[in-house]
Design an enzyme around this catalytic site. Structure first.
Site, short mmCIF file in Angstrom:
data_model
loop_
_atom_site.label_atom_id
_atom_site.label_comp_id
_atom_site.label_asym_id
_atom_site.label_seq_id
_atom_site.Cartn_x
_atom_site.Cartn_y
_atom_site.Cartn_z
N HIS A 144 0.84 -1.20 0.00
CA HIS A 144 0.00 0.00 0.00
C HIS A 144 0.88 1.26 0.00
O HIS A 144 0.63 2.20 -0.77
CB HIS A 144 -0.91 -0.02 1.23
N GLU A 145 1.90 1.26 0.85
CA GLU A 145 2.78 2.43 0.94
C GLU A 145 3.64 2.57 -0.33
O GLU A 145 3.88 3.70 -0.80
CB GLU A 145 3.67 2.34 2.18
N GLU A 224 -6.51 6.83 -1.17
CA GLU A 224 -6.35 5.62 -0.37
C GLU A 224 -6.91 4.40 -1.09
O GLU A 224 -6.33 3.31 -1.02
CB GLU A 224 -7.04 5.80 0.99
#
Length: 291
Positions: A144-145, A224
């Site tokens: 995700h990062e 996100e």
């Protein structure tokens, strides 16, 4: 570097458009008659709006390390640290970005990525995350990062914040000049901005600043979902990211310093100013996405 150049170009174009529109509407003549200069105002808006945003971006990595107490892993001291570094390296190669610095910080479950350039970013995970999740879930969080970095989210968020700041600074002063002109109508003795200008500018800086924050937060929430999907793509399956989000729902995510809060894996929910959507919505979006 390309994103930074695009950032600078966008700044110039935004200010140029503001100047052209103001000239076409006769705002420049109005400002001049009230002791203000359009060129000077545009320059001030540029410095205050984009200047602060770009400085914040350029110092984001050292500030994140300092405020979060990140310990960069220069040489892994144990098997867990070696696994984290190898995982970041593997996912970075898949994402087509340079190897980020990898760090660990003390605290409740969370992680973040930051940095002005996607080939020299920082990815950090908390001790609480490492202790509370499985390897598959941690790998999904790191993915995700990495997706945030690959998507250029740090630069994009800075750009949007800069645009909002510039409009806030410019509009508040134009309206302030209008209010001041109305309040001092017929007064030929005084020239230059008066109390009406300063009071209106302060009030509008606050009000429009809140409105701008809502716009920035909305984009952050949208970002996100993209990072969640990016993690699923990097791992080749979406279940680990779903499991990681579900796990976060059962834990108490740690708070991050304001400078990196928007780039954490979790944040406040259910508010207009929240940088992250509800975990349930993120899980649903992954479940409904095509495999």
């Amino acid at each position: 570097m390309k994103r930074i150049l695009l950032f600078v170009l966008t700044n110039v174009l935004v200010v140029a458009v503001l100047g052209i529109v103001a000239s076409l509407l006769g705002v420049n003549r109005f400002l001049t008659s009230n002791g203000l200069n359009l060129g000077a105002l545009l320059g001030f808006a540029l410095v205050m709006g984009f200047g602060g945003a770009i400085i914040s971006l350029l110092i984001s990595k050292p500030m994140a390390k300092w405020t979060s107490g990140v310990r960069v892993i220069n040489q892994p001291s144990n098997a867990d640290e070696a696994w984290i570094v190898d995982t970041v390296r593997k996912l970075s190669e898949k994402a087509g970005i340079g190897m980020p610095e990898v760090g660990i910080f003390e605290g409740a479950p969370n992680a973040f990525a930051t940095g002005a350039f996607k080939n020299s970013a920082l990815v950090a995970v908390s001790t609480g995350l490492l202790q509370g999740m499985t390897h598959d879930e941690i790998e999904a969080v790191i993915g995700h990062e990495i997706a945030h970095v690959a998507n250029g989210d740090m630069v994009t968020m800075t750009l949007i914040q800069g645009v909002m700041n510039t409009f806030v600074v410019f509009l508040s002063r134009v309206v302030g000049s209008l209010v001041d002109s109305f309040l001092r109508k017929g007064d030929q003795e005084n020239s230059g901005p008066g109390i009406g200008y300063y009071v209106t500018t302060i009030v509008l800086d606050i009000v429009l600043g809140f409105a701008a924050a809502i716009v920035v937060a909305w984009f952050s929430r949208h970002r996100e979902f993209r990072a969640d999907a990016g993690s699923a793509q990097l791992l080749g399956r979406k279940q680990p990211m779903i499991n990681a989000l579900a796990r976060l729902g059962s834990l108490q995510p740690g708070e991050l310093p304001k400078s990196v809060a928007a780039f954490g894996i979790a944040g406040g929910i259910g508010q207009l100013f929240s940088t992250h959507p509800p975990l349930e919505d993120r899980i649903a979006a992954l479940q409904n996405a095509q495999s």
